[in-house]
Design a protein around this motif. Structure first.
Motif, PDB file in Angstrom:
ATOM      1  N   PRO A  28     -35.161  44.342 -24.932  1.00 17.24           N
ATOM      2  CA  PRO A  28     -34.735  43.786 -26.229  1.00 17.24           C
ATOM      3  C   PRO A  28     -34.198  44.881 -27.154  1.00 17.24           C
ATOM      4  N   THR A  29     -33.356  44.498 -28.099  1.00 11.79           N
ATOM      5  CA  THR A  29     -32.767  45.433 -29.047  1.00 11.79           C
ATOM      6  C   THR A  29     -33.854  46.265 -29.730  1.00 11.79           C
ATOM      7  N   GLY A  30     -33.636  47.572 -29.762  1.00 12.51           N
ATOM      8  CA  GLY A  30     -34.575  48.482 -30.405  1.00 12.51           C
ATOM      9  C   GLY A  30     -35.694  48.976 -29.506  1.00 12.51           C
ATOM     10  N   GLN A  31     -35.788  48.486 -28.261  1.00 19.49           N
ATOM     11  CA  GLN A  31     -36.881  48.895 -27.372  1.00 19.49           C
ATOM     12  C   GLN A  31     -36.427  49.758 -26.201  1.00 19.49           C
ATOM     13  N   GLY A  32     -35.166  50.070 -26.134  1.00 21.72           N
ATOM     14  CA  GLY A  32     -34.680  50.924 -25.059  1.00 21.72           C
ATOM     15  C   GLY A  32     -33.358  51.555 -25.442  1.00 21.72           C
ATOM     16  N   THR A  33     -33.160  52.794 -25.003  1.00 25.29           N
ATOM     17  CA  THR A  33     -31.919  53.478 -25.354  1.00 25.29           C
ATOM     18  C   THR A  33     -30.834  53.275 -24.306  1.00 25.29           C
ATOM     19  N   GLY A  34     -31.221  52.953 -23.085  1.00 26.99           N
ATOM     20  CA  GLY A  34     -30.239  52.792 -22.023  1.00 26.99           C
ATOM     21  C   GLY A  34     -29.665  54.111 -21.541  1.00 26.99           C
ATOM     22  N   LEU A  35     -30.425  55.181 -21.681  1.00 28.28           N
ATOM     23  CA  LEU A  35     -29.926  56.496 -21.277  1.00 28.28           C
ATOM     24  C   LEU A  35     -30.597  57.055 -20.022  1.00 28.28           C
ATOM     25  N   GLY A  36     -31.729  56.535 -19.626  1.00 24.86           N
ATOM     26  CA  GLY A  36     -32.488  57.097 -18.506  1.00 24.86           C
ATOM     27  C   GLY A  36     -31.712  57.172 -17.210  1.00 24.86           C
ATOM     28  N   LEU A  37     -31.213  56.050 -16.727  1.00 23.13           N
ATOM     29  CA  LEU A  37     -30.476  56.046 -15.466  1.00 23.13           C
ATOM     30  C   LEU A  37     -29.125  56.723 -15.609  1.00 23.13           C
ATOM     31  N   SER A  38     -28.508  56.619 -16.780  1.00 23.68           N
ATOM     32  CA  SER A  38     -27.228  57.278 -17.008  1.00 23.68           C
ATOM     33  C   SER A  38     -27.373  58.795 -16.910  1.00 23.68           C
TER      34      SER A  38
END
Length: 71
Positions: A28-38
């Protein structure tokens, strides 16, 4: 080579191509940056010339295979 496997819900086919993109997250919005796998992709593939293979079946889990060259 390193294999990491889970028994989770798997990765839906419609997002498999997106999960390595910067800022992509299923949280959900605000709970993850989406940078780990990237960041992992950048280090393994771009930085060291390795590869990351994703095997996933919805309802059965996922397996990530990380391979780095010897030299």
């Amino acid at each position: 080579m390193v294999k990491v496997k889970d028994n989770g819900v798997g990765i839906p086919d419609d997002i498999k191509d997106k999960i390595m993109q910067p800022f992509f997250t299923t949280k959900p919005t605000g709970q993850g940056t989406g940078l780990g796998l990237s960041l992992t992709y950048d280090m393994v593939v771009k930085g060291h010339g390795g590869s990351i293979q994703i095997n996933s079946t919805e309802g059965e889990g996922s397996e990530f295979i990380v391979a780095l060259p010897i030299s």
